[in-house]
Write an enzyme that holds these catalytic residues in place. Sequence first.
Site, PDB file in Angstrom:
ATOM      1  N   SER A 165      99.360  39.548 -20.039  1.00 25.53           N
ATOM      2  CA  SER A 165      98.452  39.519 -18.894  1.00 25.53           C
ATOM      3  C   SER A 165      97.311  38.555 -19.165  1.00 25.53           C
ATOM      4  O   SER A 165      96.561  38.702 -20.131  1.00 25.53           O
ATOM      5  CB  SER A 165      97.898  40.927 -18.638  1.00 25.53           C
ATOM      6  N   ASP A 314     103.141  36.436  -9.371  1.00 26.90           N
ATOM      7  CA  ASP A 314     102.623  36.625  -8.002  1.00 26.90           C
ATOM      8  C   ASP A 314     103.609  36.118  -6.942  1.00 26.90           C
ATOM      9  O   ASP A 314     103.369  36.287  -5.748  1.00 26.90           O
ATOM     10  CB  ASP A 314     101.271  35.916  -7.851  1.00 26.90           C
ATOM     11  N   ARG A 345     104.233  46.682  -5.889  1.00 24.38           N
ATOM     12  CA  ARG A 345     104.989  45.615  -5.226  1.00 24.38           C
ATOM     13  C   ARG A 345     106.493  45.747  -5.369  1.00 24.38           C
ATOM     14  O   ARG A 345     107.235  45.149  -4.579  1.00 24.38           O
ATOM     15  CB  ARG A 345     104.558  44.247  -5.761  1.00 24.38           C
ATOM     16  N   ARG A 387      99.885  39.463  -0.456  1.00 24.01           N
ATOM     17  CA  ARG A 387     101.116  38.693  -0.704  1.00 24.01           C
ATOM     18  C   ARG A 387     102.320  39.319   0.017  1.00 24.01           C
ATOM     19  O   ARG A 387     103.232  38.614   0.417  1.00 24.01           O
ATOM     20  CB  ARG A 387     101.372  38.545  -2.197  1.00 24.01           C
TER      21      ARG A 387
HETATM   22  C1  S3P Z   1      95.640  36.510 -12.745  1.00 25.53           C
HETATM   23  C2  S3P Z   1      96.604  37.004 -13.577  1.00 25.53           C
HETATM   24  C3  S3P Z   1      97.764  37.788 -13.103  1.00 25.53           C
HETATM   25  C4  S3P Z   1      97.972  37.637 -11.613  1.00 25.53           C
HETATM   26  C5  S3P Z   1      96.704  37.730 -10.834  1.00 25.53           C
HETATM   27  C6  S3P Z   1      95.701  36.677 -11.290  1.00 25.53           C
HETATM   28  C7  S3P Z   1      94.514  35.755 -13.339  1.00 25.53           C
HETATM   29  O1  S3P Z   1      97.531  39.148 -13.401  1.00 25.53           O
HETATM   30  O2  S3P Z   1      98.897  38.589 -11.146  1.00 25.53           O
HETATM   31  O3  S3P Z   1      96.956  37.549  -9.459  1.00 25.53           O
HETATM   32  O4  S3P Z   1      93.807  35.034 -12.620  1.00 25.53           O
HETATM   33  O5  S3P Z   1      94.313  35.889 -14.561  1.00 25.53           O
HETATM   34  P1  S3P Z   1      97.909  39.720 -14.855  1.00 25.53           P
HETATM   35  O6  S3P Z   1      97.298  38.804 -15.825  1.00 25.53           O
HETATM   36  O7  S3P Z   1      97.312  41.081 -14.954  1.00 25.53           O
HETATM   37  O8  S3P Z   1      99.411  39.727 -14.878  1.00 25.53           O
END
Ligand code: S3P
Length: 437
Positions: A165, A314, A345, A387
């Site tokens: 993440s 995403d 989702r 989304r």
């Molecule tokens: C993001 C990381 C992702 C993504 C989110 C934006 C970011 O989440 O789904 O829309 O800007 O770091 P995760 O890092 O929790 O997967």
Amino acid sequence: MEYRIKPARKFRGRWEAGGDKSLTHRAFLFNAMAEGEALISNASGGDDCARTRIIVEMLGAEVTANGRHQWRVRGCAGSFKAVDEVFDCGNSGTTMRLTAGLLASQAHSYELDGDESLRGRPMERIKAPLELLGAKVELADGGKPPFKIHGGGLKAGKYESPVASAQVKSAFLLGALRAQGDSSFREPALSRDHSERILGSMGVKMTQDLDGWLHISGPQLPMAKSIIVPGDISSSAFLLAAGLLIEGSNVVVKNVGVNPTRTGLLKVVERMGGKIAVYHPREELGEPVADLLAQFSVLKGVELLPEEIPSLIDEIPILAALASQAETASEFHGLAELRHKESDRLEACQRMLEAFGTESSVLGDTLRIEGRARLRSCEFDPIGDHRMAMAATILALCAKGESRILNTDCVATSFPEFPSIIRRMSVNALESVEVSS
Ligand code: S3P
């Protein structure tokens, strides 16, 4: 608000892509912590990034509007104001999780909260790394927001994240940057690396070894850096998908961020036989940028492997929409993280496919989608997930008859221009998208 959508005969046009949401959050947060002044151009106009902008202003950064989607930010050189009010992160997980990382080094107590959807999202994943560095975090039952943080006096630490993440990684890096000593971080697969690239271009020293460990020594302070935010590939994905699905279509999206940790969609579309051409590659603050052209294509089914999910996390809702129109079945594996997004989702994708008459099934964290669906018009409620609302809109453009996408206010969190662009690019005797309150 709801959208009433009639099928489009063709989908054609050109969009100068609006600023990437992930990069805009980071441009505000990192420049707020930095020393000096920066100009952020082509910032995302969505509500999520506005939340981040308002919070850094409350923390003492000087933020002034300098034209459409352009902001001047004077940073706080590492020291933020104490703030008694609760920070309202709205629907934005990125705002809450990255701001928490920023606040971990401050010798004050802060509270962050959000809307109903954000209040349902897991925050233990941020608590653990920030507590390792020495901050104290309090969460509500079940490890959910409101999120209280008592920071200051951080010491270096070594953290191996159980999830891939970028939000966890960025929160840790923001803390480690201000902690005393050498910190390291590793994740099970590479998530988007915007924080590493932008902090690097702001003069922060960070290295990655062959085993995937990121090393950062603190304390360091980033130097303010202006940026023209590259366009958002996650928003562009909806327009590109309409171009792929509707016969005779041709869609150009200019200035899109094509960082390889975000372009899983392009690779998967290629495997499906879809035509998306990449033109004029260039760079902005270490971030690759290009122009994209999508054309109608006959698609085949595809298998997504768990290791490629972080690079298209995403884009699963719109990939599910594409898979419903493929000539053969598709299987998407390793979707566990999808349950923790703005909605569950995985459940929402299945509900959307079913509403439009596509057969699909979920087994564990695998989504199987039968192809060749003859899409029927329907009524679909995205339950607050932007989304899902946009993916359903694209399916509705391909369905037979008029569909209604309910409760579409959520689209403004990331892509407020979406309905007007869809209306402009849809070629039809009647307007394809009617927006009514
Ligand atoms: C993001 C990381 C992702 C993504 C989110 C934006 C970011 O989440 O789904 O829309 O800007 O770091 P995760 O890092 O929790 O997967």
